[in-house]
Design an enzyme around this catalytic site. Sequence first.
Site, mmCIF file in Angstrom:
data_model
loop_
_atom_site.group_PDB
_atom_site.id
_atom_site.type_symbol
_atom_site.label_atom_id
_atom_site.label_comp_id
_atom_site.label_asym_id
_atom_site.label_seq_id
_atom_site.Cartn_x
_atom_site.Cartn_y
_atom_site.Cartn_z
ATOM 1 C CE LYS A 55 -3.676 -2.574 2.217
ATOM 2 N NZ LYS A 55 -4.359 -3.018 3.436
ATOM 3 C CD GLN A 99 -3.430 -4.606 6.598
ATOM 4 O OE1 GLN A 99 -3.544 -3.570 5.942
ATOM 5 N NE2 GLN A 99 -3.797 -5.779 6.137
ATOM 6 C CG ASP A 122 -9.689 -0.640 4.946
ATOM 7 O OD1 ASP A 122 -9.459 -1.131 3.836
ATOM 8 O OD2 ASP A 122 -8.953 -0.794 5.944
HETATM 9 N N1 GUN Z 1 -6.742 -7.244 6.242
HETATM 10 C C1 GUN Z 1 -6.992 -8.020 5.162
HETATM 11 N N2 GUN Z 1 -7.542 -7.279 4.194
HETATM 12 C C2 GUN Z 1 -7.642 -6.022 4.666
HETATM 13 C C3 GUN Z 1 -8.121 -4.815 4.109
HETATM 14 O O1 GUN Z 1 -8.595 -4.719 2.974
HETATM 15 N N3 GUN Z 1 -8.027 -3.731 4.910
HETATM 16 C C4 GUN Z 1 -7.520 -3.790 6.156
HETATM 17 N N4 GUN Z 1 -7.482 -2.678 6.861
HETATM 18 N N5 GUN Z 1 -7.075 -4.887 6.701
HETATM 19 C C5 GUN Z 1 -7.131 -6.003 5.944
#
Ligand code: GUN
Length: 300
Positions: A55, A99, A122
């Site tokens: 990211k 996350q 998100d």
């Molecule tokens: N953990 C697995 N996929 C995601 C996601 O798309 N966003 C976040 N914040 N955590 C994750």
Amino acid sequence: MRDMALLIDGKGIAEQVKEELKPRIAYLTAKGCQPGLAVVLVGDNPASQVYVRNKEKACEKLGIASWKYHLPADTPFAEVLQLVEDLNRNPQVHGILVQLPLPPQIPEREILYRISPDKDVDGFHPYNLGRLMIGDPLFLPCTPWGVQELLIRSKIEVEGKNVVIVGRSNIVGKPLAMLLVQKAKGANATVSLCHTRTPNLAEYTRKADILVAACGVPEMIHGDMVKEGVVVIDVGINKVGDRLVGDVEFEGVSRRASSITPVPGGVGPMTIAMLMANTVKAAERFYAQSAQEGEGRTGI
Ligand code: GUN
């Protein structure tokens, strides 16, 4: 034997999505409002570290500012909450991503509910999930949105099709079902939401025109569970030994499918592209809001 399935190029389509963001980012940056994303990572989950790094790299390549907050696994709940509150108030931060998964002492919901819905890139806040459900979305969750964009940009008709989703997570399965069932472009499907406790799962999956596997079980979907010509979207990323595999047994299923996403290089890059799109959208909304407030002040 029929031809092998067409590979859906998630990596290439994600590049295209990101390319389209560039002029919007350039415009905002020129106006002194460079889009900014804050990423919070608590602990040392190896997969999470890879995702967060990807990211950050995407932000860097696009000229989106990013800040990483990597906190130790034993960080108290109150401290994480305080960080979220600080980021909510920080005008340079337009998007906040915490996350998942979080360590056990940190209740996931209590954190996700505190992220400002205006910065919820998100799309996990109940406000944004509720807006999705009623057909008036603001921020869509990145993976479901990425799946929909993959289908649209691959010219795969969704309208009127039987979509079967295997997996009912809050991150993928449930919001994707909501998204594809809407009376909207790239949707209007008849959606079945199945999961690992569905009896006779294959009876559902064999009816799918479009099958989405998001159950987190390595190679659970086999060739004999799908019909000829099915479109298969594999959301899974599992490490089995030193191999990365999806939730679909690729060899067998691709022999029957008309199109299929690879793992890696399918849905994964789309998730990141949609996160970038949400961050740009959050910055645009912030900019529009501040411009309006500025006008208000000069008008007095
Ligand atoms: N953990 C697995 N996929 C995601 C996601 O798309 N966003 C976040 N914040 N955590 C994750």
